[in-house]
Design an enzyme around this catalytic site. Structure first.
Site, short mmCIF file in Angstrom:
data_model
loop_
_atom_site.label_atom_id
_atom_site.label_comp_id
_atom_site.label_asym_id
_atom_site.label_seq_id
_atom_site.Cartn_x
_atom_site.Cartn_y
_atom_site.Cartn_z
N ASN A 112 24.25 117.82 32.96
CA ASN A 112 23.05 117.43 32.22
C ASN A 112 21.96 116.86 33.13
O ASN A 112 20.78 117.19 32.97
CB ASN A 112 23.40 116.42 31.13
CG ASN A 112 24.33 117.00 30.08
OD1 ASN A 112 24.66 118.19 30.16
ND2 ASN A 112 24.76 116.20 29.13
N SER A 279 -5.24 159.17 30.73
CA SER A 279 -4.62 159.52 29.46
C SER A 279 -3.78 160.77 29.66
O SER A 279 -4.18 161.68 30.40
CB SER A 279 -5.72 159.75 28.43
OG SER A 279 -5.25 160.60 27.41
N ASN A 287 -8.72 154.40 31.82
CA ASN A 287 -8.52 153.19 31.01
C ASN A 287 -8.31 151.96 31.88
O ASN A 287 -7.63 152.04 32.90
CB ASN A 287 -7.31 153.37 30.09
CG ASN A 287 -7.48 154.57 29.16
OD1 ASN A 287 -8.60 154.85 28.71
ND2 ASN A 287 -6.39 155.27 28.90
N GLU A 292 -6.24 145.21 30.17
CA GLU A 292 -5.62 145.16 28.83
C GLU A 292 -4.25 144.49 28.90
O GLU A 292 -3.87 143.72 28.00
CB GLU A 292 -5.49 146.57 28.25
CG GLU A 292 -6.85 147.17 27.90
CD GLU A 292 -6.78 148.66 27.61
OE1 GLU A 292 -5.71 149.13 27.18
OE2 GLU A 292 -7.79 149.35 27.81
N TYR A 319 21.17 115.48 25.65
CA TYR A 319 21.33 116.91 25.91
C TYR A 319 21.98 117.63 24.73
O TYR A 319 22.95 117.16 24.15
CB TYR A 319 22.19 117.14 27.17
CG TYR A 319 22.34 118.61 27.46
CD1 TYR A 319 21.34 119.32 28.12
CD2 TYR A 319 23.45 119.32 26.99
CE1 TYR A 319 21.46 120.69 28.35
CE2 TYR A 319 23.57 120.69 27.21
CZ TYR A 319 22.56 121.36 27.88
OH TYR A 319 22.67 122.71 28.09
N GLN A 324 19.48 125.11 26.84
CA GLN A 324 19.77 126.10 27.88
C GLN A 324 18.73 127.24 27.93
O GLN A 324 18.53 127.86 28.96
CB GLN A 324 21.17 126.68 27.68
CG GLN A 324 21.57 127.69 28.72
CD GLN A 324 23.07 127.86 28.84
OE1 GLN A 324 23.74 127.09 29.51
NE2 GLN A 324 23.61 128.85 28.15
N1 ARG Z 1 23.80 125.64 31.69
C1 ARG Z 1 23.46 124.42 31.06
C2 ARG Z 1 21.95 124.42 30.74
O1 ARG Z 1 21.28 125.16 31.35
C3 ARG Z 1 23.76 123.27 31.94
C4 ARG Z 1 24.01 122.00 31.23
C5 ARG Z 1 25.29 122.09 30.48
N2 ARG Z 1 25.65 120.85 29.93
C6 ARG Z 1 26.61 120.75 29.00
N3 ARG Z 1 26.88 119.57 28.58
N4 ARG Z 1 27.17 121.80 28.49
O2 ARG Z 1 21.46 123.72 29.91
#
Ligand code: ARG
Length: 467
Positions: A112, A279, A287, A292, A319, A324
């Site tokens: 974390n 085209s 174009n 664009e 967390y 992720q």
């Molecule tokens: N791969 C996880 C992420 O990117 C890392 C952290 C994972 N932490 C956990 N407590 N599972 O967020």
């Protein structure tokens, strides 16, 4: 049977394979292998200081990590089935290389605080690359503006012809937005450059590691002050994504102007072949795909921003695995911006300005304001002068002639302050040159802008990787 996962101790049944796939982020976060290794090496040095590792153990770990970095660099790192993410992959490989000592590295650390640190390290270099690219773009615009100071064209409001301006003034109007985008990176850099490592999973670090020393080692300006806040904080990415989105919007507005200018109806500019496509059906078509694509990608950059905001909304403290997703979004926004910036640099550098067409598009009705200013300079209040100039326009329209073709007598019947010298109004250069105040379109005002931008280009705020 115990599972092979790094966290497998308390598990008896293997992970469901669909979840395993969903849970794995290695294919995305392997991009941070170098940041992960640098963070781990610094953490290892701190563990030595705390005597949680002996010097020899620490050296072995650092050498092992160096070897892993080389494997990544040389594309030799073999990702194994249980490598969930970059952190577990590097740790797994470390213990493979140096045995059980490798398993000591994670003491007091959690993925974390580790992942948050890695992302900040990665983003620091990314911000520096983006600053360079924006500066390159502004430089191209500044150089063109200097070269093409003499080119004048209609300026528009509501997409209706408004007043004559210099092409350079128009180009710089976009360059100033990019300067401001680059300036704003400083603040994002500042909030990114704060170290969360030492926050553990959420409660902090129990081994009294010197976090300030650790931060200095990793080049962070300062450290987070609350471990629970630190592991759940993604504000630096949210700020980055909002910034990307706004920069994308600035790019899209430039792209839109240039697309309009490149149509046959306008024909003010020609986009080079290298930045156009044809085209498959209509042979005559050329174009402005480059522009664009840039215009379109602004939409997806905003999508990236809202995507992270929705991930963060009402997320419980600290967390949660929802987070992720953040890396995929952050990398994608960066990649899109880099490619868009490279393309816009090339497009602007190589486009041709058709200055004759620009000038021919001017017409004297665009000087109606100047007619009002003529009266103002002779003591008439602006409101009345505006009204009388409006009458001149209406009379000319009724007679289906140009406003410059009304006779002095006709003009005087609208306002007796009109004299023979009213003739001098019908001159685009003089019109443009009256805008001498700072920020205006006169030659000197534009040169003053160029000077400021040139000085700015030589300044530098965000450290590059090697500085
Ligand atoms: N791969 C996880 C992420 O990117 C890392 C952290 C994972 N932490 C956990 N407590 N599972 O967020």
């Amino acid at each position: 049977m115990e599972t092979q996962k790094l966290w497998g101790g308390r598990f008896t049944n293997p992970i469901n394979s669909a979840l395993e796939q969903l849970n794995a982020s290695i294919q995305i976060d392997k991009r941070m292998y170098s940041e992960d290794i640098n963070g781990s090496k610094a953490y290892c040095r701190i563990l030595i200081l705390c005597k949680l590792l002996s010097e020899e153990e620490g050296n072995l770990i650092c050498e092992g990590l160096d070897q892993i970095e080389t494997e990544w660099q040389e594309n030799r790192f073999v990702i194994k089935d249980n490598d969930e993410d970059i952190h577990t992959a590097n740790e797994r490989r470390l213990t493979e290389l140096i045995g059980d000592i490798g398993a000591k590295l994670h003491t007091g650390r959690s993925r974390n605080d580790q992942v948050n640190t890695d992302m900040r390290l990665w983003l620091r270099s990314a911000l520096s690359a983006l600053e360079q690219l924006l500066k390159e773009l502004v430089k191209i615009m500044v150089d063109r503006s200097y070269e093409e100071l003499g080119t004048i064209l209609p300026g528009y409001t509501h997409l209706q012809r408004a007043q004559p301006v210099r092409w350079s003034h128009f180009l710089l109007s976009h360059a100033w937005n990019f300067k401001s985008d680059a300036d704003k990176l400083r603040n994002i850099y500042k909030i990114t450059n704060v170290m969360p490592l030492g926050s553990g999973a959420l409660a902090g670090n129990p081994f009294c590691i010197d976090r300030i020393k650790l931060a200095q080692d990793l080049g962070f300006e300062t450290i987070t002050q609350n471990s629970m806040q630190a592991v759940g904080d993604r504000d630096f990415i949210a700020e980055f994504l909002f910034w990307s989105s706004l920069t994308g919007i600035h790019l899209s507005r430039l792209a839109e102007d240039l697309i309009i200018f490149s149509t046959k109806e306008f024909n003010f500019i020609e986009i080079s072949d290298s930045f156009s496509t044809g085209s498959s059906l209509m042979p005559q078509k050329k174009n402005a795909d480059s522009l664009e694509l840039i215009r379109g990608i602004a939409g997806s950059l905003f999508g990236h921003c809202s995507s992270l905001m929705m991930t963060l909304k009402a997320l419980p403290s600290t967390y949660n695995k929802d987070l992720q997703n953040d890396k995929e979004i952050m990398f994608s926004a960066f990649d899109k911006l880099v490619s868009v910036l490279n393309v816009i640099c090339g497009t602007i550098k190589t486009l041709k300005v058709n200055s004759a067409k620009c000038r021919n598009a001017l017409s004297f009705d665009m000087l109606a304001t100047d007619l009002a200013y003529y009266l103002v300079r002779r003591g008439v209040s602006f409101r009345n002068a505006h009204h009388d100039a409006g009458k001149v326009v209406a009379t000319a329209e009724k007679r289906n002639i140009c406003i410059s073709d009304l006779t002095l007598k006709e003009l005087q019947s609208i306002n007796e302050k009109f004299q023979v010298d009213v003739e001098d109004v019908w001159n685009y250069e003089t019109s443009i040159e009256q805008y001498q105040t700072i920020g205006g379109t006169s030659r000197n005002s534009v040169i003053a802008q160029l000077d400021i931008l040139r000085n700015w280009l030589s300044e530098h705020y965000i450290p590059t990787k090697n500085s």
